[in-house]
Scaffold this motif. Structure first.
Motif, short mmCIF file in Angstrom:
data_model
loop_
_atom_site.label_atom_id
_atom_site.label_comp_id
_atom_site.label_asym_id
_atom_site.label_seq_id
_atom_site.Cartn_x
_atom_site.Cartn_y
_atom_site.Cartn_z
N GLY A 1 -1.98 -2.62 -1.13
CA GLY A 1 -1.16 -3.30 -2.11
C GLY A 1 -2.03 -4.28 -2.89
O GLY A 1 -3.23 -4.41 -2.64
N PHE A 2 -1.42 -4.99 -3.84
CA PHE A 2 -2.20 -5.90 -4.68
C PHE A 2 -2.73 -7.09 -3.88
O PHE A 2 -3.92 -7.39 -3.93
N CYS A 3 -1.86 -7.76 -3.13
CA CYS A 3 -2.27 -8.92 -2.34
C CYS A 3 -2.14 -8.71 -0.84
O CYS A 3 -2.56 -9.56 -0.06
N PHE A 4 -1.52 -7.59 -0.43
CA PHE A 4 -1.36 -7.29 0.99
C PHE A 4 -1.86 -5.88 1.28
O PHE A 4 -1.64 -4.96 0.49
N ASP A 5 -2.52 -5.74 2.41
CA ASP A 5 -2.90 -4.44 2.95
C ASP A 5 -2.09 -4.29 4.23
O ASP A 5 -2.49 -4.81 5.28
N GLU A 6 -0.92 -3.62 4.11
CA GLU A 6 0.11 -3.70 5.13
C GLU A 6 0.41 -5.18 5.37
O GLU A 6 0.80 -5.87 4.43
N GLU A 7 0.23 -5.73 6.57
CA GLU A 7 0.57 -7.13 6.80
C GLU A 7 -0.58 -8.09 6.51
O GLU A 7 -0.39 -9.31 6.50
N CYS A 8 -1.77 -7.56 6.28
CA CYS A 8 -2.95 -8.41 6.10
C CYS A 8 -3.15 -8.78 4.63
O CYS A 8 -2.76 -8.03 3.73
N HIS A 9 -3.78 -9.92 4.40
CA HIS A 9 -4.09 -10.33 3.04
C HIS A 9 -5.29 -9.55 2.50
O HIS A 9 -6.25 -9.30 3.23
N THR A 10 -5.24 -9.19 1.24
CA THR A 10 -6.42 -8.64 0.57
C THR A 10 -7.25 -9.81 0.03
O THR A 10 -6.82 -10.97 0.07
N GLY B 1 0.81 -1.22 0.00
CA GLY B 1 0.00 0.00 0.00
C GLY B 1 0.84 1.26 0.00
O GLY B 1 0.53 2.22 -0.69
N GLY B 2 1.90 1.26 0.82
CA GLY B 2 2.89 2.32 0.80
C GLY B 2 2.36 3.72 1.09
O GLY B 2 1.38 3.91 1.81
N ILE B 3 3.03 4.71 0.51
CA ILE B 3 2.74 6.11 0.79
C ILE B 3 1.32 6.50 0.37
O ILE B 3 0.63 7.23 1.08
N PHE B 4 0.86 6.02 -0.76
CA PHE B 4 -0.46 6.42 -1.24
C PHE B 4 -1.59 5.93 -0.34
O PHE B 4 -2.67 6.51 -0.30
N LYS B 5 -1.33 4.87 0.40
CA LYS B 5 -2.33 4.36 1.34
C LYS B 5 -2.63 5.38 2.43
O LYS B 5 -3.74 5.41 2.97
N GLN B 6 -1.68 6.26 2.73
CA GLN B 6 -1.90 7.27 3.76
C GLN B 6 -3.01 8.24 3.36
O GLN B 6 -3.68 8.82 4.21
N HIS B 7 -3.21 8.42 2.07
CA HIS B 7 -4.24 9.34 1.58
C HIS B 7 -5.65 8.79 1.81
O HIS B 7 -6.58 9.53 2.14
N ASP B 8 -5.80 7.47 1.63
CA ASP B 8 -7.12 6.84 1.75
C ASP B 8 -6.93 5.43 2.29
O ASP B 8 -7.03 4.44 1.55
N PRO B 9 -6.64 5.29 3.58
CA PRO B 9 -6.30 3.97 4.14
C PRO B 9 -7.41 2.93 4.05
O PRO B 9 -7.13 1.73 4.08
N GLU B 10 -8.66 3.37 3.92
CA GLU B 10 -9.76 2.41 3.86
C GLU B 10 -9.90 1.75 2.50
O GLU B 10 -10.40 0.63 2.39
N HIS B 11 -9.46 2.44 1.43
CA HIS B 11 -9.73 1.95 0.08
C HIS B 11 -8.48 1.66 -0.74
O HIS B 11 -8.59 1.12 -1.84
#
Length: 298
Positions: free
Chosen positions: A119-128, A106-116
């Motif tokens: 990453g492709f298969c990971f949301d930080e440490e969790c699986h998508t 998710g990286g830096i761009f996740k900070q803008h909209d953490p709910e949506h």
């Protein structure tokens, strides 16, 4: 491998700053590496297909490289939902490489909209939700940006039919099986608890005073040097932990301590062992570590 049998390589971008694309362009053997593949599309290099053709799904790929964070809906290129295009090719690919921390966690761009954004298969440490569908194909290459030789290692292993040992987050163990602290030119200072006096100095450890994340960060930055020459810690800048799922942190240049002891132990180090080693190290005074390597006043 004959030119007819080369694996088809497709590089697609989602929400990105292009950092991993530009990093890979700095590889000294870029075109030699790419010669092992049939390049279907790349966002910068001239390729057989245009982006418009790729968005229509005119080709298949064996190796899919993904760059940038992912929003499931609402990110459109050429009038097409990017996530749907990526998943169309992901279903057909033999390998999926997430290039960079944004595509991986998710990286830096996740900070803008953490709910949506993730990453492709990971949301930080969790699986998508995608993880179950693509885990068998997935190779994670986090980094902000990735070192160009990390990607070339993976591509050449694929081109030569070699198995790539991966960890639980699908990172190549050859590249992420050690910490950034491994191979750091300042390790003696860390072991003897001698802190640096400021940024850019050759002397001292960056961990306590400047918040270096090297002991907490998996990566080979001090093993595979940038431009075969340097790294952040070599030039006196602390590691920011850019390969980890929790990057970016909101507080840089600071290691949280309790009574002079790090609140979080370095990866894999028991607290009791750390306290024992620290107590022994601080009981010694070593003159060599109190001196400047180069005295510019002389």
């Amino acid at each position: 491998m004959s030119r007819q049998n080369r694996p088809k390589l497709l590089w697609l971008q989602s929400i990105t700053c292009n950092g991993n694309t530009h990093s890979f362009l700095n590889h000294p053997d870029l075109f030699s590496i790419l010669s092992h593949f049939e390049l279907i599309y790349h966002p910068v290099l001239e390729t057989a297909y245009s982006l418009e053709e790729v968005l229509k799904g005119v080709s298949v790929c064996d190796v899919l490289i993904l760059e940038g964070s992912f929003r499931q809906k609402g990110f459109v290129k050429g009038g097409v939902e990017v996530s749907s295009v990526i998943e169309m090719y992901a279903r057909k690919a033999r390998y999926i490489i997430t290039a960079g921390t944004c595509a991986t966690f998710g990286g830096i761009f996740k900070q803008h909209d953490p709910e949506h954004i993730s990453g492709f298969c990971f949301d930080e440490e969790c699986h998508t939700e995608r993880y179950a569908h693509y885990a068998e194909k997935l190779i994670s290459l986090p980094g902000c940006p990735i070192h160009p030789k990390w990607l070339s290692y993976v591509l050449l292993m694929i081109a030569n039919g070699r198995k790539i040992p991966l960890d639980e987050m699908h990172r190549p163990q050859e590249l992420y099986g050690i910490t950034v602290h491994t191979g750091c030119s300042r390790n003696e200072y860390f072991e003897w608890k001698v802190d640096t006096k400021g940024f850019g100095l050759k002397e001292g450890c960056l961990f306590y005073e400047l918040g270096c994340q090297g002991p907490y960060t998996r990566g080979s930055c001090n093993k595979i040097l940038w431009n075969d020459t340097s790294s952040k810690t070599v030039v006196g800048t602390p590691c920011f932990g850019c390969t980890e799922p929790n990057f970016p942190k909101t507080v840089l240049f600071e290691t949280k301590t309790n009574m002079g002891i790090p609140a979080t132990m370095p990866l894999g180090v028991p607290r009791r062992a750390y306290l024992t080693a620290t107590g022994v190290a601080k009981s010694f005074k070593i003159k060599r570590f109190e001196e400047r390597i180069i005295d510019y006043d002389r």
